[in-house]
Design an enzyme around this catalytic site. Sequence first.
Site, PDB file in Angstrom:
ATOM      1  N   ASP A 183       0.806  -1.229   0.000  1.00  0.00           N
ATOM      2  CA  ASP A 183       0.000   0.000   0.000  1.00  0.00           C
ATOM      3  C   ASP A 183       0.832   1.268   0.000  1.00  0.00           C
ATOM      4  OD1 ASP A 183      -2.229  -1.668   0.113  1.00  0.00           O
ATOM      5  OD2 ASP A 183      -2.261  -1.650   2.303  1.00  0.00           O
ATOM      6  N   GLY A 220       1.589   2.958  -2.607  1.00  0.00           N
ATOM      7  CA  GLY A 220       1.127   3.866  -3.665  1.00  0.00           C
ATOM      8  C   GLY A 220       1.631   3.412  -5.034  1.00  0.00           C
ATOM      9  N   LYS A 221       1.843   2.105  -5.174  1.00  0.00           N
ATOM     10  CA  LYS A 221       2.379   1.559  -6.441  1.00  0.00           C
ATOM     11  C   LYS A 221       1.429   1.840  -7.614  1.00  0.00           C
ATOM     12  CE  LYS A 221       2.425  -2.398  -4.357  1.00  0.00           C
ATOM     13  NZ  LYS A 221       2.146  -1.994  -2.960  1.00  0.00           N
ATOM     14  N   ASN A 224      -5.155 -10.148  -3.644  1.00  0.00           N
ATOM     15  CA  ASN A 224      -4.846  -9.587  -2.320  1.00  0.00           C
ATOM     16  C   ASN A 224      -4.402  -8.130  -2.482  1.00  0.00           C
ATOM     17  OD1 ASN A 224      -2.540 -10.494  -3.645  1.00  0.00           O
ATOM     18  ND2 ASN A 224      -1.522 -11.276  -1.821  1.00  0.00           N
ATOM     19  N   ALA A 225      -3.928  -7.779  -3.670  1.00  0.00           N
ATOM     20  CA  ALA A 225      -3.483  -6.413  -3.954  1.00  0.00           C
ATOM     21  C   ALA A 225      -4.676  -5.495  -4.169  1.00  0.00           C
ATOM     22  CB  ALA A 225      -2.612  -6.406  -5.210  1.00  0.00           C
ATOM     23  N   GLY A 226      -4.506  -4.235  -3.800  1.00  0.00           N
ATOM     24  CA  GLY A 226      -5.493  -3.206  -4.127  1.00  0.00           C
ATOM     25  C   GLY A 226      -4.705  -1.969  -4.506  1.00  0.00           C
ATOM     26  N   HIS A 227      -4.664  -1.660  -5.793  1.00  0.00           N
ATOM     27  CA  HIS A 227      -3.860  -0.539  -6.279  1.00  0.00           C
ATOM     28  C   HIS A 227      -4.791   0.605  -6.700  1.00  0.00           C
ATOM     29  CE1 HIS A 227      -0.216  -3.369  -7.215  1.00  0.00           C
ATOM     30  NE2 HIS A 227      -0.624  -3.396  -5.960  1.00  0.00           N
ATOM     31  N   GLN A 260       2.049  -6.007  -3.235  1.00  0.00           N
ATOM     32  CA  GLN A 260       2.475  -6.102  -1.831  1.00  0.00           C
ATOM     33  C   GLN A 260       3.748  -5.259  -1.614  1.00  0.00           C
ATOM     34  OE1 GLN A 260       1.517  -9.528  -3.360  1.00  0.00           O
ATOM     35  NE2 GLN A 260      -0.374  -8.488  -2.902  1.00  0.00           N
ATOM     36  N   THR A 288      -9.665  -4.827   1.606  1.00  0.00           N
ATOM     37  CA  THR A 288     -10.506  -5.386   2.678  1.00  0.00           C
ATOM     38  C   THR A 288     -11.192  -4.313   3.529  1.00  0.00           C
ATOM     39  OG1 THR A 288      -8.597  -5.418   4.138  1.00  0.00           O
ATOM     40  CG2 THR A 288      -9.036  -7.439   2.901  1.00  0.00           C
ATOM     41  N   LYS A 322       2.946  10.415  -0.067  1.00  0.00           N
ATOM     42  CA  LYS A 322       2.102  10.825   1.062  1.00  0.00           C
ATOM     43  C   LYS A 322       2.774  11.709   2.104  1.00  0.00           C
ATOM     44  CE  LYS A 322      -1.525   8.094   1.818  1.00  0.00           C
ATOM     45  NZ  LYS A 322      -2.464   6.950   2.038  1.00  0.00           N
ATOM     46  N   VAL A 362       2.473  14.222  -3.671  1.00  0.00           N
ATOM     47  CA  VAL A 362       1.881  15.098  -2.650  1.00  0.00           C
ATOM     48  C   VAL A 362       0.347  15.043  -2.650  1.00  0.00           C
ATOM     49  CG1 VAL A 362       3.859  16.658  -2.450  1.00  0.00           C
ATOM     50  CG2 VAL A 362       2.147  17.076  -4.242  1.00  0.00           C
ATOM     51  N   GLY A 363      -0.208  13.963  -3.183  1.00  0.00           N
ATOM     52  CA  GLY A 363      -1.660  13.782  -3.198  1.00  0.00           C
ATOM     53  C   GLY A 363      -1.999  12.569  -4.021  1.00  0.00           C
TER      54      GLY A 363
HETATM   55  P1  GDP Z   1      -0.724   0.362  -3.569  1.00  0.00           P
HETATM   56  O1  GDP Z   1      -1.323  -0.905  -3.106  1.00  0.00           O
HETATM   57  O2  GDP Z   1       0.745   0.417  -3.336  1.00  0.00           O
HETATM   58  O3  GDP Z   1      -1.084   0.719  -4.977  1.00  0.00           O
HETATM   59  O4  GDP Z   1      -1.352   1.520  -2.638  1.00  0.00           O
HETATM   60  P2  GDP Z   1      -2.899   1.662  -2.220  1.00  0.00           P
HETATM   61  O5  GDP Z   1      -3.652   2.140  -3.389  1.00  0.00           O
HETATM   62  O6  GDP Z   1      -3.386   0.431  -1.549  1.00  0.00           O
HETATM   63  O7  GDP Z   1      -2.792   2.753  -1.076  1.00  0.00           O
HETATM   64  C1  GDP Z   1      -2.261   4.010  -1.289  1.00  0.00           C
HETATM   65  C2  GDP Z   1      -3.328   5.055  -0.939  1.00  0.00           C
HETATM   66  O8  GDP Z   1      -2.744   6.325  -0.847  1.00  0.00           O
HETATM   67  C3  GDP Z   1      -4.410   5.174  -2.004  1.00  0.00           C
HETATM   68  O9  GDP Z   1      -5.623   5.516  -1.399  1.00  0.00           O
HETATM   69  C4  GDP Z   1      -3.887   6.317  -2.866  1.00  0.00           C
HETATM   70  O10 GDP Z   1      -4.918   6.989  -3.552  1.00  0.00           O
HETATM   71  C5  GDP Z   1      -3.292   7.216  -1.829  1.00  0.00           C
HETATM   72  N1  GDP Z   1      -2.149   8.026  -2.262  1.00  0.00           N
HETATM   73  C6  GDP Z   1      -1.161   7.705  -3.146  1.00  0.00           C
HETATM   74  N2  GDP Z   1      -0.239   8.678  -3.185  1.00  0.00           N
HETATM   75  C7  GDP Z   1      -0.633   9.616  -2.312  1.00  0.00           C
HETATM   76  C8  GDP Z   1      -0.068  10.856  -1.876  1.00  0.00           C
HETATM   77  O11 GDP Z   1       1.013  11.278  -2.275  1.00  0.00           O
HETATM   78  N3  GDP Z   1      -0.764  11.553  -0.929  1.00  0.00           N
HETATM   79  C9  GDP Z   1      -1.949  11.124  -0.416  1.00  0.00           C
HETATM   80  N4  GDP Z   1      -2.550  11.861   0.496  1.00  0.00           N
HETATM   81  N5  GDP Z   1      -2.510   9.964  -0.807  1.00  0.00           N
HETATM   82  C10 GDP Z   1      -1.848   9.218  -1.730  1.00  0.00           C
HETATM   83  P1  IMO Z   2      -0.838  -4.152  -2.292  1.00  0.00           P
HETATM   84  O1  IMO Z   2      -0.378  -4.680  -3.613  1.00  0.00           O
HETATM   85  C1  IMO Z   2      -0.899  -4.577   2.049  1.00  0.00           C
HETATM   86  C2  IMO Z   2      -0.950  -8.656   3.629  1.00  0.00           C
HETATM   87  C3  IMO Z   2      -2.211  -9.124   4.341  1.00  0.00           C
HETATM   88  C4  IMO Z   2      -1.626 -10.106   5.319  1.00  0.00           C
HETATM   89  C5  IMO Z   2      -0.483 -10.753   4.526  1.00  0.00           C
HETATM   90  C6  IMO Z   2      -0.869 -12.071   3.873  1.00  0.00           C
HETATM   91  O2  IMO Z   2      -2.145  -3.434  -2.343  1.00  0.00           O
HETATM   92  O3  IMO Z   2       0.236  -3.354  -1.644  1.00  0.00           O
HETATM   93  P2  IMO Z   2      -2.403 -12.784   1.834  1.00  0.00           P
HETATM   94  O4  IMO Z   2      -3.792 -12.410   1.460  1.00  0.00           O
HETATM   95  O5  IMO Z   2      -1.378 -12.428   0.812  1.00  0.00           O
HETATM   96  O6  IMO Z   2      -2.296 -14.210   2.288  1.00  0.00           O
HETATM   97  O7  IMO Z   2      -2.072 -11.909   3.154  1.00  0.00           O
HETATM   98  O8  IMO Z   2      -0.135  -9.826   3.523  1.00  0.00           O
HETATM   99  N1  IMO Z   2      -1.158  -8.152   2.262  1.00  0.00           N
HETATM  100  C7  IMO Z   2      -1.110  -6.855   1.924  1.00  0.00           C
HETATM  101  N2  IMO Z   2      -0.927  -5.756   2.702  1.00  0.00           N
HETATM  102  N3  IMO Z   2      -1.007  -4.460   0.704  1.00  0.00           N
HETATM  103  C8  IMO Z   2      -1.163  -5.551  -0.081  1.00  0.00           C
HETATM  104  O9  IMO Z   2      -1.131  -5.475  -1.428  1.00  0.00           O
HETATM  105  C9  IMO Z   2      -1.254  -6.819   0.530  1.00  0.00           C
HETATM  106  N4  IMO Z   2      -1.420  -8.079   0.073  1.00  0.00           N
HETATM  107  C10 IMO Z   2      -1.356  -8.879   1.134  1.00  0.00           C
HETATM  108  O10 IMO Z   2      -2.863  -8.051   4.982  1.00  0.00           O
HETATM  109  O11 IMO Z   2      -1.048  -9.431   6.404  1.00  0.00           O
HETATM  110 MG    MG Z   3      -2.862  -1.584  -1.836  1.00  0.00          MG
END
Ligand code: GDP
Ligand code: IMO
Ligand code: MG
Length: 424
Positions: free
Chosen positions: A14, A16-17, A39-42, A223, A300, A330, A412-413
């Site tokens: 998480d 910010g990939k 399991n990923a949420g981008h 991840q 989740t 962030k 920065v956002g």
């Molecule tokens: P990922 O799994 O690595 O793609 O990251 P996620 O999407 O799960 O979580 C990153 C969160 O931070 C998301 O809600 C993005 O919209 C948000 N985000 C990304 N870059 C920034 C940033 O520079 N500033 C802020 N405030 N939010 C950001």
């Molecule tokens: P992105 O790509 C953050 C964490 C789960 C748990 C552990 C094992 O969005 O960064 P799993 O479902 O893989 O068996 O869970 O890994 N986890 C993540 N945490 N970002 C993710 O993906 C994750 N994918 C798995 O919360 O602790």
């Molecule tokens: Mg994520």
Amino acid sequence: MKKVDVVLGLQWGDEGKGKVVDVLTPGYDVVARFQGGPNAGHSIHFAGDSFVLHTVPSGIFREGTVNIIGNGVVIDPVILMEEISAIEAKGVDVASRLRIAKRANLILPTHRALDAANEAAKGKSKIGSTLKGIGPAYTDKIARSGLRVGDIKSADFEAKYNTLKGQHLKSLKALDYEAEFSEYERKWMECVKKLSDFEFIDNEVVVNDFLKKDTAILAEGAQGSLLDIDFGTYPFVTSSNTLCAGACTGLGVAPSRIGQVYGIFKAYCTRVGSGPFPTELFDETGEKLRQVGHEFGATTGRPRRCGWLDLVALKYTVMMNGATSLIMMKADVMNDFDTIKVAVGYKVNGKIIDWFPYEACDTEIEPVYKEFKGWKCDINDIRDYDALPQELKDYISFIEHETGVPVSTVSVGPDRDATIFRSL
Ligand code: GDP
Ligand code: IMO
Ligand code: MG
């Protein structure tokens, strides 16, 4: 010959990939996911809209880009088809932009049930899995009994499915776990059929052909490095190699064909699920990071654990990935902090160490902090590095000094546009 550039997370996921891949995509012809699964949420934000991608690469919204789901990924056809429908609803012709590796393994409905059963059996020491069936699907891959995307078009697909399902039912019975998945199974079969409309590829051949033709490829990790199956905080990890090396095995490219490695990190730290987190904050500062940073899981919805930046851990993951540049996300979340702390060492059994220890899961780790003055102003509209407050530039310089890697970009956002590219 071109090389594959890699985007990956340096912390616990998480970072910010998704945003970074979306921002960098205009410089690439191909975006390829190399490991993990739903399991990923981008998250991606642009033009007032937002999306969360689980399996589809984050280059999908850019016209003219080929998006590949690589062999290292595990795919749940139900989640993938739901995701594709949501993207199509935005007017994107997904079929023309998406290719799926024949060698990618499938997540069966019974893998999801097994994930839940395994977690239940672990009791208090549960991993905090996303329960998407990731661990059991990779287990079958390694055990050489998995089903792959390429099997979908074979005549005996259903027989293979039933054999594997039969094995899973035995395991579920042994775990004394009752699971109801008939409705999910019905949808699964329907989605498997729909998946056949997409192009299945030998991704290792396609990717290497692209490289020979000087096509620019960006590999997208899921991840984070501290969730890596080998080097993460085992057993509180995911079931794939999230490190840069995973891009080689997850796409079929040689190590010598890896180019830039963009290491993504938050200006602080978060983690979802169980496991060690030395700089975790249990006070109002942690709560402030969570609320201002909207630190709730994109997959989740779980609240993310929050804490200060951990430079001991960051140096460890920069080292293993061979990160060539860092992208800091962030920082804007800390606009209103008087003081910012960074862990520069760990106190373990009375000794100060500056590496990430094997014993992280069983030993008390007390972080040694260095304090920085907060910048106490809004940085969200700044687009020029020189215009950033000096306190933030000092913070960045310290990170660069400690890791030995330049911070090339500062986000920065959440929006695509809220990005500062630095000329180094
Ligand atoms: P990922 O799994 O690595 O793609 O990251 P996620 O999407 O799960 O979580 C990153 C969160 O931070 C998301 O809600 C993005 O919209 C948000 N985000 C990304 N870059 C920034 C940033 O520079 N500033 C802020 N405030 N939010 C950001
Ligand atoms: P992105 O790509 C953050 C964490 C789960 C748990 C552990 C094992 O969005 O960064 P799993 O479902 O893989 O068996 O869970 O890994 N986890 C993540 N945490 N970002 C993710 O993906 C994750 N994918 C798995 O919360 O602790
Ligand atoms: Mg994520």
